[in-house]
Structures are given as structure tokens and as C-alpha cells.
Design a protein around this motif. Structure first.
Motif, short mmCIF file in Angstrom:
data_model
loop_
_atom_site.label_atom_id
_atom_site.label_comp_id
_atom_site.label_asym_id
_atom_site.label_seq_id
_atom_site.Cartn_x
_atom_site.Cartn_y
_atom_site.Cartn_z
N GLU A 193 0.67 -1.68 -0.16
CA GLU A 193 -0.54 0.74 0.16
C GLU A 193 0.72 1.29 0.12
N GLY A 194 2.14 1.58 -0.04
CA GLY A 194 3.60 2.63 0.51
C GLY A 194 4.12 2.39 1.24
N GLU A 195 5.39 3.25 1.44
CA GLU A 195 6.24 3.09 1.95
C GLU A 195 6.57 4.03 2.15
N TRP A 196 8.46 4.08 2.43
CA TRP A 196 8.79 5.79 2.41
C TRP A 196 10.04 5.46 2.77
N PHE A 197 11.23 6.41 1.87
CA PHE A 197 12.51 6.15 2.26
C PHE A 197 13.38 7.88 1.97
N GLU A 198 14.66 7.52 2.08
CA GLU A 198 14.88 8.75 2.25
C GLU A 198 16.21 8.96 0.68
N ARG A 199 16.20 10.07 -0.22
CA ARG A 199 16.97 10.08 -1.31
C ARG A 199 17.45 11.46 -1.45
N ASP A 200 18.11 12.36 -1.97
CA ASP A 200 19.12 13.24 -2.35
C ASP A 200 18.57 13.62 -1.49
N GLY A 201 18.97 14.14 -0.16
CA GLY A 201 18.49 14.99 0.27
C GLY A 201 15.80 14.85 0.74
N TRP A 202 15.89 14.33 0.22
CA TRP A 202 14.27 13.77 0.39
C TRP A 202 13.43 13.16 1.26
N THR A 203 12.60 13.09 1.74
CA THR A 203 11.64 12.27 2.20
C THR A 203 10.66 12.05 1.24
N VAL A 204 10.53 10.68 0.45
CA VAL A 204 10.45 10.09 -0.32
C VAL A 204 9.24 9.76 0.57
N LEU A 205 7.19 9.31 0.42
CA LEU A 205 6.83 8.95 1.01
C LEU A 205 5.64 8.27 -0.46
N THR A 206 5.91 7.18 -0.97
CA THR A 206 4.19 6.64 -1.35
C THR A 206 3.66 6.12 -1.17
N GLU A 207 2.65 6.20 -1.99
CA GLU A 207 1.09 4.87 -1.92
C GLU A 207 0.78 4.63 -2.89
N PHE A 208 -0.03 3.26 -3.12
CA PHE A 208 -0.30 3.26 -4.23
C PHE A 208 -1.56 1.86 -4.23
N LYS A 209 -2.58 1.78 -5.21
CA LYS A 209 -4.22 1.83 -4.87
C LYS A 209 -4.36 1.25 -6.54
N VAL A 210 -5.42 -0.10 -6.29
CA VAL A 210 -5.19 -0.77 -7.60
C VAL A 210 -6.82 -0.35 -8.04
N SER A 211 -6.40 -0.05 -9.63
CA SER A 211 -7.15 0.59 -10.09
C SER A 211 -8.33 -0.43 -11.14
N GLY A 212 -9.91 -0.26 -10.77
CA GLY A 212 -10.50 -0.83 -11.16
C GLY A 212 -10.48 -2.11 -11.10
N ASP A 213 -10.35 -3.87 -12.05
CA ASP A 213 -10.04 -4.74 -11.83
C ASP A 213 -8.46 -4.90 -12.01
N TRP A 214 -8.04 -4.70 -11.45
CA TRP A 214 -6.37 -4.39 -11.68
C TRP A 214 -6.07 -4.21 -13.24
N GLU A 215 -6.75 -3.15 -13.71
CA GLU A 215 -6.37 -2.87 -14.96
C GLU A 215 -5.01 -1.63 -14.70
N GLY A 216 -5.42 -1.01 -13.55
CA GLY A 216 -3.98 -0.08 -13.48
C GLY A 216 -3.73 -0.04 -12.04
N LEU A 217 -2.43 0.68 -11.84
CA LEU A 217 -1.57 0.63 -10.27
C LEU A 217 -1.76 2.48 -9.87
N VAL A 218 -2.93 3.02 -9.13
CA VAL A 218 -2.82 4.50 -8.60
C VAL A 218 -1.42 4.42 -8.09
N HIS A 219 0.21 5.59 -8.96
CA HIS A 219 0.86 5.74 -7.81
C HIS A 219 0.44 7.52 -7.15
N ARG A 220 0.98 7.54 -6.48
CA ARG A 220 1.22 8.72 -5.13
C ARG A 220 2.51 8.82 -4.86
N TRP A 221 3.57 9.54 -4.92
CA TRP A 221 4.49 10.41 -4.77
C TRP A 221 5.20 11.61 -3.80
#
Length: 256
Positions: free
Chosen positions: A166-194
Motif C-alpha cells: 500500500e505504500g512505503e517511505w525512504f530517504e534519497r537525495d535529500g528528500w523524504t519520499v512517501l509513496t502510496e499505491f492503489k489498485v485501479s478497477g479490476d487490476w486495470e492499473g496501479l495508481v501511484h502517489r509520490w
């Protein structure tokens, strides 16, 4: 109305996260594999034997530059001007560098001009309409010589389901990065939030990657006119099975 992937600021903000030293270091091995899949030599054999390569969604030119350094004729296309500028700068020391062009993969075509076309780093599947994916595949096929090869590397639907989080977080290049993922439709796609946070600076973007299973993308490629399609699970050419690392599709443009 412009699509999200036409937002230059989005790509400039995320560049340091996508193209770190590790990503550059892996390029020679990937190019070796690409040439192997296409049945081409690891280096161009001479002025009269210089196969042509088309790098679609070339980004900052990692693979284009490696191909050109080995003597191949290379065209790299992308719609992000900042990435193309960075690619030209990186290739400036080459005697004959790639031809980097701002172009849309749905419409760019040079009939029977290339021996190998590539689309890597999960750059396929972001158009709103699936018909645009097919248009891109048809344009790529039209640009290949008879017997030419197209290699597509992306996130297979099978792997997306197997490795889903469903998501994760990590540090890279001075940024704190938080990601979220959600299934779209019947696995038609994967919604990414960065979400990127650095001090008071915050960047928040969402986008959807259309997912294809191996059989679905193989059917699409055959629908675009490719004669033979194979799926692999790694750059070493292993099977696309439950242990696959990625999805690599090799499509052949008929007999040479």
C-alpha cells in the motif's frame, strides 16, 4: 488539456530520484542484453555495418548514450525538454552521439529505419486511452526494418499483484519520499502517489500506470502487427514465471 506526463516540472523534480548512480551503473549490462535479444553484435562492426537503434521515452539518454558509444546509430525520443537537454549534454563528448528529438511515441515514425527499438524503465502505459498504447506500438513497428526487434520492459500485472504494497517511505537525495499505491478497477492499473518533502518544500503528484499481463501485452503487440512475441523475467533471459524480476517483452517484426 495537457496530460500529466507533459508537466516538465514534475519530471525535473523527480529526476534525481529516478536517475541516480545505480541506474547509470546498470546500463552497460542492460544494453548487452538488449543487443542479445535483438541478435546484434555488442559493438557496431564498422562504418558500413552500423545498426540503427530507436530509444522511445529515452529520458536523460542513459541507454541511447551507451549504444552510441559502441558505434550504433541512435535516435532517442522523449517529450520532456529538460531531459533531452540533459541527454545532449551527457553525450557531448561522443564523436557521433545520438540524435535526441522531442517527439511523441504515438506519432513518431520513420518507416523501416531501425534494427532495434526499445521502451524501458516502465515508460509504457500512461496514456488515458488504451487505443493510444496500440497507436504507439503500431508506430514503433512501422519504424522497424523487416526482421527488426522491439524490446519493452515494464511492470507486469502478475508482478504488480504478487508484490503489491500500500505504500512505503525512504530517504534519497535529500528528500523524504512517501509513496502510496492503489489498485485501479479490476487490476486495470496501479495508481501511484509520490510525496516529496525537503524542509518546507513539498511536491505531491499522482498518476496511473496501466497494467498488462504477459498475455495481454503479447496480444496487443500481435494486434499491432508483430509476428512473434516472447516474454522474459529478467535481463538474463530467464522465464517469466513466479520468480520473475521484471517483465521483458521481445517482439519480432516478421522475417528479415
Amino acid at each position: 488539456m495537457a496530460s500529466w506526463f507533459e508537466d516538465e516540472e514534475f519530471w525535473k523534480a523527480y529526476a534525481s530520484l529516478m536517475f541516480d548512480e545505480g541506474r547509470w551503473a546498470e546500463v552497460p549490462g542492460v544494453v548487452d542484453s538488449l543487443l542479445g535479444f535483438a541478435g546484434l553484435p555488442l559493438r557496431a562492426e564498422g562504418p558500413g555495418k552500423r545498426p540503427a537503434i530507436l530509444d522511445t521515452c529515452c529520458g536523460v539518454g542513459r541507454h541511447s548514450i551507451e549504444f552510441a558509444s559502441r558505434g550504433f546509430r541512435v535516435t532517442g525520443i522523449d517529450i520532456t525538454t529538460a531531459y533531452l537537454d540533459a541527454a545532449r549534454e551527457s553525450a557531448a563528448s561522443l564523436a557521433e552521439g545520438p540524435d535526441f528529438l522531442r517527439a511523441d511515441m504515438r506519432t513518431f515514425s520513420r518507416p523501416a529505419a531501425y534494427d532495434l527499438a526499445i521502451n524501458l524503465f516502465r515508460s509504457f502505459g500512461y496514456f488515458d486511452d488504451p487505443a493510444d498504447d496500440l497507436a504507439a506500438l503500431k508506430a514503433i513497428k512501422a519504424s522497424l526494418v523487416p526482421g527488426g526487434v522491439f524490446v519493452l520492459e515494464t511492470l507486469g500485472k502478475e508482478l504488480a499483484a504478487r508484490d503489491y504494497i500500500e505504500g512505503e517511505w525512504f530517504e534519497r537525495d535529500g528528500w523524504t519520499v512517501l509513496t502510496e499505491f492503489k489498485v485501479s478497477g479490476d487490476w486495470e492499473g496501479l495508481v501511484h502517489r509520490w510525496v516529496l518533502v525537503r524542509g518546507a518544500e513539498r511536491i505531491d503528484r499522482s498518476f496511473t500506470l496501466r497494467l498488462y499481463s504477459a498475455t495481454e501485452i503479447e496480444a496487443a503487440l500481435r494486434g499491432a502487427g508483430f509476428a512473434r512475441v516472447e516474454a522474459y523475467g529478467s535481463w538474463a533471459g530467464s522465464a517469466y514465471d513466479d520468480r520473475a524480476e521484471t517483465m521483458i517483452i521481445v517482439a519480432h517484426n516478421g522475417a528479415g
